[in-house]
Design an enzyme around this catalytic site. Structure first.
Site, mmCIF file in Angstrom:
data_model
loop_
_atom_site.group_PDB
_atom_site.id
_atom_site.type_symbol
_atom_site.label_atom_id
_atom_site.label_comp_id
_atom_site.label_asym_id
_atom_site.label_seq_id
_atom_site.Cartn_x
_atom_site.Cartn_y
_atom_site.Cartn_z
ATOM 1 N N CYS A 156 0.818 -1.216 0.000
ATOM 2 C CA CYS A 156 0.000 0.000 0.000
ATOM 3 C C CYS A 156 0.852 1.266 0.000
ATOM 4 O O CYS A 156 0.606 2.198 -0.764
ATOM 5 C CB CYS A 156 -0.926 -0.005 1.207
ATOM 6 N N HIS A 207 -2.343 5.292 6.660
ATOM 7 C CA HIS A 207 -0.940 5.695 6.796
ATOM 8 C C HIS A 207 -0.829 7.176 6.423
ATOM 9 O O HIS A 207 -1.667 7.704 5.686
ATOM 10 C CB HIS A 207 -0.043 4.934 5.813
HETATM 11 N N1 LIG Z 1 -3.871 -4.902 5.106
HETATM 12 C C1 LIG Z 1 -3.103 -4.038 4.496
HETATM 13 O O1 LIG Z 1 -3.004 -2.914 4.939
HETATM 14 C C2 LIG Z 1 -2.367 -4.406 3.263
HETATM 15 C C3 LIG Z 1 -1.927 -5.667 3.033
HETATM 16 N N2 LIG Z 1 -1.182 -5.936 1.909
HETATM 17 C C4 LIG Z 1 -0.668 -7.264 1.673
HETATM 18 O O2 LIG Z 1 -1.740 -8.102 1.219
HETATM 19 C C5 LIG Z 1 -1.525 -9.435 1.677
HETATM 20 C C6 LIG Z 1 -2.742 -9.862 2.468
HETATM 21 O O3 LIG Z 1 -2.881 -8.990 3.568
HETATM 22 P P1 LIG Z 1 -4.288 -8.794 4.303
HETATM 23 O O4 LIG Z 1 -5.398 -8.915 3.356
HETATM 24 O O5 LIG Z 1 -4.154 -7.586 5.125
HETATM 25 O O6 LIG Z 1 -4.278 -10.041 5.261
HETATM 26 P P2 LIG Z 1 -5.529 -10.649 6.055
HETATM 27 O O7 LIG Z 1 -4.957 -11.385 7.208
HETATM 28 O O8 LIG Z 1 -6.564 -9.621 6.293
HETATM 29 O O9 LIG Z 1 -6.131 -11.681 5.000
HETATM 30 C C7 LIG Z 1 -5.449 -12.814 4.604
HETATM 31 C C8 LIG Z 1 -6.439 -13.954 4.526
HETATM 32 O O10 LIG Z 1 -5.784 -15.114 4.041
HETATM 33 C C9 LIG Z 1 -6.180 -16.232 4.817
HETATM 34 N N3 LIG Z 1 -5.171 -17.271 4.702
HETATM 35 C C10 LIG Z 1 -4.153 -17.594 5.540
HETATM 36 N N4 LIG Z 1 -3.455 -18.624 5.050
HETATM 37 C C11 LIG Z 1 -4.047 -18.974 3.889
HETATM 38 C C12 LIG Z 1 -3.807 -19.974 2.920
HETATM 39 N N5 LIG Z 1 -2.799 -20.840 3.038
HETATM 40 N N6 LIG Z 1 -4.627 -20.046 1.837
HETATM 41 C C13 LIG Z 1 -5.668 -19.194 1.692
HETATM 42 N N7 LIG Z 1 -5.942 -18.223 2.594
HETATM 43 C C14 LIG Z 1 -5.140 -18.112 3.662
HETATM 44 C C15 LIG Z 1 -6.373 -15.672 6.217
HETATM 45 O O11 LIG Z 1 -7.179 -16.502 6.989
HETATM 46 C C16 LIG Z 1 -7.037 -14.328 5.879
HETATM 47 O O12 LIG Z 1 -8.429 -14.473 5.731
HETATM 48 C C17 LIG Z 1 -0.197 -9.407 2.448
HETATM 49 O O13 LIG Z 1 0.844 -9.702 1.543
HETATM 50 C C18 LIG Z 1 -0.101 -7.951 2.894
HETATM 51 O O14 LIG Z 1 1.208 -7.542 3.154
HETATM 52 C C19 LIG Z 1 -0.962 -4.994 0.944
HETATM 53 C C20 LIG Z 1 -1.440 -3.729 1.101
HETATM 54 C C21 LIG Z 1 -2.113 -3.322 2.302
HETATM 55 O O1 LIG Z 2 1.435 -3.057 2.861
HETATM 56 C C1 LIG Z 2 1.320 -2.507 3.945
HETATM 57 O O2 LIG Z 2 2.220 -1.694 4.516
HETATM 58 P P1 LIG Z 2 3.709 -1.414 4.001
HETATM 59 O O3 LIG Z 2 3.581 -0.658 2.703
HETATM 60 O O4 LIG Z 2 4.247 -0.553 5.077
HETATM 61 O O5 LIG Z 2 4.441 -2.718 3.842
HETATM 62 C C2 LIG Z 2 0.176 -2.844 4.788
HETATM 63 O O6 LIG Z 2 -0.323 -1.717 5.451
HETATM 64 C C3 LIG Z 2 0.574 -3.950 5.713
HETATM 65 O O7 LIG Z 2 1.386 -3.406 6.698
HETATM 66 P P2 LIG Z 2 1.839 -4.285 7.947
HETATM 67 O O8 LIG Z 2 3.198 -4.833 7.599
HETATM 68 O O9 LIG Z 2 1.889 -3.323 9.085
HETATM 69 O O10 LIG Z 2 0.799 -5.366 8.147
#
Ligand SMILES: NC(=O)C1=CN([C@@H]2O[C@H](COP(=O)(O)OP(=O)(O)OC[C@H]3O[C@@H](n4cnc5c(N)ncnc54)[C@H](O)[C@@H]3O)[C@@H](O)[C@H]2O)C=CC1
Ligand SMILES: O=C(OP(=O)(O)O)[C@H](O)COP(=O)(O)O
Length: 343
Positions: free
Chosen positions: A140, A220
């Site tokens: 992000c 952020h």
């Molecule tokens: N939340 C944020 O602010 C941001 C996250 N990201 C990235 O996006 C990715 C996902 O992050 P989020 O959506 O925040 O995580 P999250 O934890 O909200 O969602 C991930 C989901 O994947 C599921 N999961 C876990 N293991 C799994 C598997 N083996 N197969 C299928 N599903 C599985 C979890 O139960 C959960 O529902 C990460 O790489 C993160 O760094 C990127 C931009 C922003």
């Molecule tokens: O992609 C993100 O942040 P980042 O650009 O700081 O790596 C998401 O906000 C996830 O951040 P986290 O590493 O605090 O879960």
């Protein structure tokens, strides 16, 4: 229609699935989940076929009475492209499943850059992902920085960028990270991982980043200083950035003084989940002293990568040009918070 499978239906995955549904040229073929929780129920109620991401856990869905269409292999073999939005590191483990089925995959910014053939930001390097097998949408914060630096580079050249990232401590639903009340500098990482991450998009850019975490969940905040290679004035920069479809210049009279009011504005504007896909730049914060540009921007961590994932789907399937894809994504999602202030 491009058949999209979503693996990992959490913060990012569920938003990408909804954004795919809004497109005319793609549809959701199914979503893979590990647990039969409220998000699984929500997916089923939206009409998505649910797949068990981990075979041994499939019986948990049966016990909860949630219908499952198959396992991960079934989803991957059915899909034209997978969006993997699993927690950091899981995408790299899943890659072998996608390879085994010869299904192209899009990963998220929590993965190391080497998970993919290229890192991706639609505005900056859409073409690098055209026809690739594995693409990583950068995080992000890196997405927010890439969108900002792309026009500045093109118009003025960038000699040096220095960014302090005030990072939210966790997402609103991340109860595991709280309750918290602290301010945590990252004293050992200069640059923080964001600087090198921006270089996966702009290999030649000179950027230093520092990061600290605060007890906030909304957004952020970036404090940005860019030394430009040629002369600029603040009004000219404002006009340049206002032309960018994924940058929202907050007008001074709007009275939006921080992330709280930004989120309120997004909800008032009818944004689902209060999502803000655009970088939010305070117009009056844009200042130029000599060749140094200064500004503040807020980044909605839960949603700014969502339109980028949609564009990455078109790039990886080579189904639209950069301009077509960005325009279609913007139109179908209803991007452009700035339009609210146009007469
Ligand atoms: N939340 C944020 O602010 C941001 C996250 N990201 C990235 O996006 C990715 C996902 O992050 P989020 O959506 O925040 O995580 P999250 O934890 O909200 O969602 C991930 C989901 O994947 C599921 N999961 C876990 N293991 C799994 C598997 N083996 N197969 C299928 N599903 C599985 C979890 O139960 C959960 O529902 C990460 O790489 C993160 O760094 C990127 C931009 C922003
Ligand atoms: O992609 C993100 O942040 P980042 O650009 O700081 O790596 C998401 O906000 C996830 O951040 P986290 O590493 O605090 O879960």
């Amino acid at each position: 229609m491009i058949q999209v499978g979503v693996v990992g239906y959490g913060t990012i995955g569920k938003r990408v699935a909804d954004a795919v549904v809004a497109q005319r040229d793609m549809e959701i073929v199914g979503v893979a989940k590990t647990s039969p929780n409220f998000e699984a129920e929500a997916a089923v109620s939206k009409g998505f076929d649910l797949y068990a991401a981990i075979e041994e856990r499939r019986e948990l869905f049966d016990e909860a009475g949630i219908p499952v269409a198959g396992d991960l292999d079934d989803l991957v073999s059915t899909a034209d492209v997978i969006v993997d939005a699993t927690p950091s590191g899981i995408g790299a483990q899943n890659r072998e499943v996608y390879e085994a089925h010869d299904t192209p995959a899009i990963y998220q910014g929590g993965e190391d850059a080497d998970v993919a053939d290229t890192s991706f930001n639609a505005r900056a390097n859409f073409e690098d992902a055209v026809g690739a097998d594995h693409v990583r949408v950068v995080s992000c914060n890196t997405t927010g920085l890439s969108r900002l630096l792309a026009p500045l580079r093109e118009e003025y050249g960038v000699e040096k960028s220095r960014v302090t990232l005030v990072r939210r401590g966790g997402d609103p639903g991340q109860t595991g990270r709280g309750p918290i009340d602290d301010i945590l500098p990252d004293p050992v990482s200069l640059p923080s991982h964001h600087g090198p991450d921006v270089k996966t998009i702009f290999p030649d850019i000179d950027i230093d980043t520092l990061g600290l975490k605060v007890p906030a969940t909304l957004m952020h905040m970036h404090s940005v200083n860019v030394t430009l290679e040629s002369d600029a004035d603040a009004e000219e920069v404002r006009e340049l950035l206002a032309e960018e479809s994924r940058l929202f210049l907050i007008p001074e009279y709007a009275g939006i003084d921080g992330a709280g009011k930004l989120k309120q504005f997004a909800l008032d504007a009818g944004r689902s989940r209060g999502d803000i896909w655009e970088n939010c730049i305070w117009g009056e914060s844009i200042a130029v002293r000599g060749n140094d540009l200064y500004l503040f921007q807020a980044i909605h961590q839960e949603s700014d990568v969502v339109p980028e994932n949609v564009d990455a789907i078109r790039a990886i399937t080579d189904s639209a040009s950069k301009a077509e894809s960005i325009a279609t994504t913007n139109e179908t999602l209803g991007m452009g918070l700035g339009r609210t202030f146009e007469r």
